[in-house]
Design a protein around this motif. Structure first.
Motif, PDB file in Angstrom:
ATOM      1  N   TYR A  52      -4.867   2.364   6.477  1.00 10.52           N
ATOM      2  CA  TYR A  52      -5.101   0.939   6.289  1.00 10.52           C
ATOM      3  C   TYR A  52      -3.774   0.209   6.445  1.00 10.52           C
ATOM      4  CZ  TYR A  52      -9.561   2.429   4.332  1.00 10.52           C
ATOM      5  OH  TYR A  52     -10.800   2.985   4.146  1.00 10.52           O
ATOM      6  N   ALA A  53      -3.656  -0.552   7.492  1.00  8.73           N
ATOM      7  CA  ALA A  53      -2.462  -1.381   7.729  1.00  8.73           C
ATOM      8  C   ALA A  53      -1.166  -0.568   7.643  1.00  8.73           C
ATOM      9  CB  ALA A  53      -2.432  -2.543   6.731  1.00  8.73           C
ATOM     10  N   GLY A  54      -1.166   0.630   8.189  1.00  8.88           N
ATOM     11  CA  GLY A  54       0.050   1.429   8.239  1.00  8.88           C
ATOM     12  C   GLY A  54       0.414   2.134   6.951  1.00  8.88           C
ATOM     13  N   ALA A  55      -0.440   2.046   5.916  1.00 12.31           N
ATOM     14  CA  ALA A  55      -0.138   2.723   4.645  1.00 12.31           C
ATOM     15  C   ALA A  55      -0.293   4.238   4.828  1.00 12.31           C
ATOM     16  CB  ALA A  55      -1.070   2.227   3.549  1.00 12.31           C
ATOM     17  N   PRO A  56       0.449   5.025   4.029  1.00  9.19           N
ATOM     18  CA  PRO A  56       0.329   6.482   4.148  1.00  9.19           C
ATOM     19  C   PRO A  56      -1.028   6.963   3.619  1.00  9.19           C
ATOM     20  CG  PRO A  56       1.774   5.934   2.322  1.00  9.19           C
ATOM     21  CD  PRO A  56       1.435   4.649   2.999  1.00  9.19           C
ATOM     22  N   TRP A  57      -1.832   7.568   4.484  1.00 12.16           N
ATOM     23  CA  TRP A  57      -3.148   8.081   4.073  1.00 12.16           C
ATOM     24  C   TRP A  57      -3.012   8.986   2.862  1.00 12.16           C
ATOM     25  CZ3 TRP A  57      -5.495  12.922   3.653  1.00 12.16           C
ATOM     26  CH2 TRP A  57      -6.882  12.945   3.633  1.00 12.16           C
TER      27      TRP A  57
ATOM     28  N   LEU B  73       7.168   7.335   7.369  1.00  9.76           N
ATOM     29  CA  LEU B  73       8.563   6.927   7.582  1.00  9.76           C
ATOM     30  C   LEU B  73       8.633   5.449   7.949  1.00  9.76           C
ATOM     31  CD1 LEU B  73       9.604  10.129   9.504  1.00  9.76           C
ATOM     32  CD2 LEU B  73      10.361   9.462   7.227  1.00  9.76           C
ATOM     33  N   ASP B  74       7.581   4.984   8.606  1.00  8.56           N
ATOM     34  CA  ASP B  74       7.434   3.579   8.956  1.00  8.56           C
ATOM     35  C   ASP B  74       5.948   3.389   9.228  1.00  8.56           C
ATOM     36  OD1 ASP B  74       6.929   4.502  11.634  1.00  8.56           O
ATOM     37  OD2 ASP B  74       9.092   4.636  11.920  1.00  8.56           O
TER      38      ASP B  74
ATOM     39  N   GLY C  56       0.786  -1.230   0.000  1.00  9.06           N
ATOM     40  CA  GLY C  56       0.000   0.000   0.000  1.00  9.06           C
ATOM     41  C   GLY C  56       0.812   1.272   0.000  1.00  9.06           C
ATOM     42  N   PHE C  57       2.101   1.214  -0.376  1.00 12.76           N
ATOM     43  CA  PHE C  57       2.866   2.445  -0.493  1.00 12.76           C
ATOM     44  C   PHE C  57       3.983   2.261  -1.515  1.00 12.76           C
ATOM     45  CE2 PHE C  57       5.137   0.024   2.701  1.00 12.76           C
ATOM     46  CZ  PHE C  57       6.470   0.226   2.385  1.00 12.76           C
ATOM     47  N   ARG C  58       4.639   3.367  -1.853  1.00  7.64           N
ATOM     48  CA  ARG C  58       5.772   3.348  -2.770  1.00  7.64           C
ATOM     49  C   ARG C  58       6.847   4.249  -2.186  1.00  7.64           C
ATOM     50  NH1 ARG C  58       6.193   3.176  -8.885  1.00  7.64           N
ATOM     51  NH2 ARG C  58       8.460   3.116  -9.101  1.00  7.64           N
TER      52      ARG C  58
ATOM     53  N   PHE D  20      10.800   8.279   1.978  1.00  2.00           N
ATOM     54  CA  PHE D  20       9.439   8.336   2.514  1.00  2.00           C
ATOM     55  C   PHE D  20       8.562   7.319   1.786  1.00  2.00           C
ATOM     56  CE2 PHE D  20      11.180  12.626   2.866  1.00  2.00           C
ATOM     57  CZ  PHE D  20      10.872  12.982   4.168  1.00  2.00           C
ATOM     58  N   GLY D  21       7.538   6.831   2.461  1.00  9.13           N
ATOM     59  CA  GLY D  21       6.518   6.009   1.824  1.00  9.13           C
ATOM     60  C   GLY D  21       5.377   6.900   1.363  1.00  9.13           C
TER      61      GLY D  21
END
Lengths: 167, 164
Positions: free
Chosen positions: B145-150, B94-95, B8-10, B30-31
């Motif tokens: 969602y599961a730590g993904a960046p909003w 960042l995490d 869920g991130f890049r 950064f994510g």
């Protein structure tokens, strides 16, 4: 796509993937808006109706719960996006409004409030939907008291969330 | 699909006034929401990058009220204010716990002074071809969602047979 025949709105039936502009005028699809979450979909007459003003303020009161609970809240009316944007800002709403100013979905959904020959608005109706847009519950909002109470919305969101997340 | 997109991130690197998806580009990592990088890029867009690239201690837990409030402001008035100019926006993780900033990408930079995310970390304007158009978050969901960046991520939609 707009269907010509009326759509049957009842629990267990699929709800159509509405394609309408949002309060900023940006094209949206209901499935994209749902994004895999339960949805409370509120059809309301318009900004001018005192009953709707009261009900929308109640929805703003529960948006804090929706924003932490992975559930969507969407309001649909025949107001233009510009009017919806102003109404939304005045309410302090942070959820999405969809505009059916062209009344493309009124007929197919069978939700025209025929008594109002001035505005030709939506009949006040609340649906709670599964993430795949299957209808969980339907509330006809006539006489105000027919609308879903905030407790009923909480109950429905709990039931849908349990059904789709706890497995 | 890379492992981070599946989560869920890049990853995105910020080095001064340079944004890059290249791990060798250097700078702070950064994510970001992966969707803008999967869409057709908007050429010559403007990114308002509210992040610090040379201080690893510049981080805030995502659940802090000031971060929540910036996200609520984005839904309430920042996105409507930008209107058709908006290309996309993403917070920067960042995490799984920490917020490191946000990027708002538009077709013109006129309104960046109002950016609610600039309250958290200072903003800089960068011309970029990296980002494609993504529908803005509909709200009112602010949680990640599961730590993904909003506003990235979602729960997978279950099929009818999956219901209890």
């Amino acid at each position: 796509m707009v269907l010509r025949e009326a759509i049957v709105l009842e629990p267990g039936r699929p709800f159509p993937d509405l394609d309408l502009p949002d309060h900023t005028g940006r094209p949206r699809r209901l499935s994209e808006v749902a994004g895999g979450d339960p949805v409370a979909l509120v059809f309301f007459r318009g900004f001018w109706c005192p009953k709707e003003q009261r009900y929308m303020r109640a929805l703003v009161g529960v948006q804090d719960e929706f924003e932490v609970a992975y559930a969507r809240l969407v309001a649909v009316s025949v107001d233009s996006p510009e009017v919806q944007s102003a109404f939304r800002a005045g309410l302090g709403a942070r959820f999405l409004f969809l505009s059916d100013a062209e009344r493309r979905w009124l007929g197919p959904l069978g939700l025209l409030e025929a008594d109002d020959t001035v505005h030709h608005p939506y009949r006040p109706t609340v649906l709670t939907l599964f993430p795949d847009l299957t209808v969980h519950a339907l509330y006809r909002g006539d006489w105000y008291w027919g609308r879903a109470t905030m407790e009923e919305l909480r109950r429905d969101m709990r039931a849908i969330t349990r059904a789709v997340r706890e497995r | 699909m890379s492992a981070e997109v599946a989560r869920g991130f890049r990853w995105l690197w910020l080095d001064g006034d340079r944004l890059s998806l290249d791990p060798d580009a250097g700078g702070r990592r950064f994510g970001a929401d992966p969707r803008p990088f999967e869409a057709e890029p908007v050429r010559g867009a403007w990114a308002h990058v509210c992040a610090v690239c040379d201080d690893e201690s510049a981080r805030i837990p995502y659940d802090q009220p000031e971060v929540q409030l910036a996200r609520a402001d984005a839904l309430a008035w920042w996105i409507p204010l930008l209107g058709d100019s908006l290309v996309c926006l993403t917070t920067l993780s960042l995490d799984s716990v920490h917020y490191g900033g946000a990027i708002t990408v538009t077709r013109d930079p006129d309104r960046f002074r109002a950016d609610p995310f600039a309250r958290l970390f200072p903003g800089r304007v960068i011309r970029t071809d990296l980002f494609g158009e993504v529908p803005p978050p509909p709200g009112p969901v602010l949680e990640r969602y599961a730590g993904a960046p909003w506003p990235a991520g979602s729960f997978s939609a279950p099929s009818e047979g999956d219901r209890a």
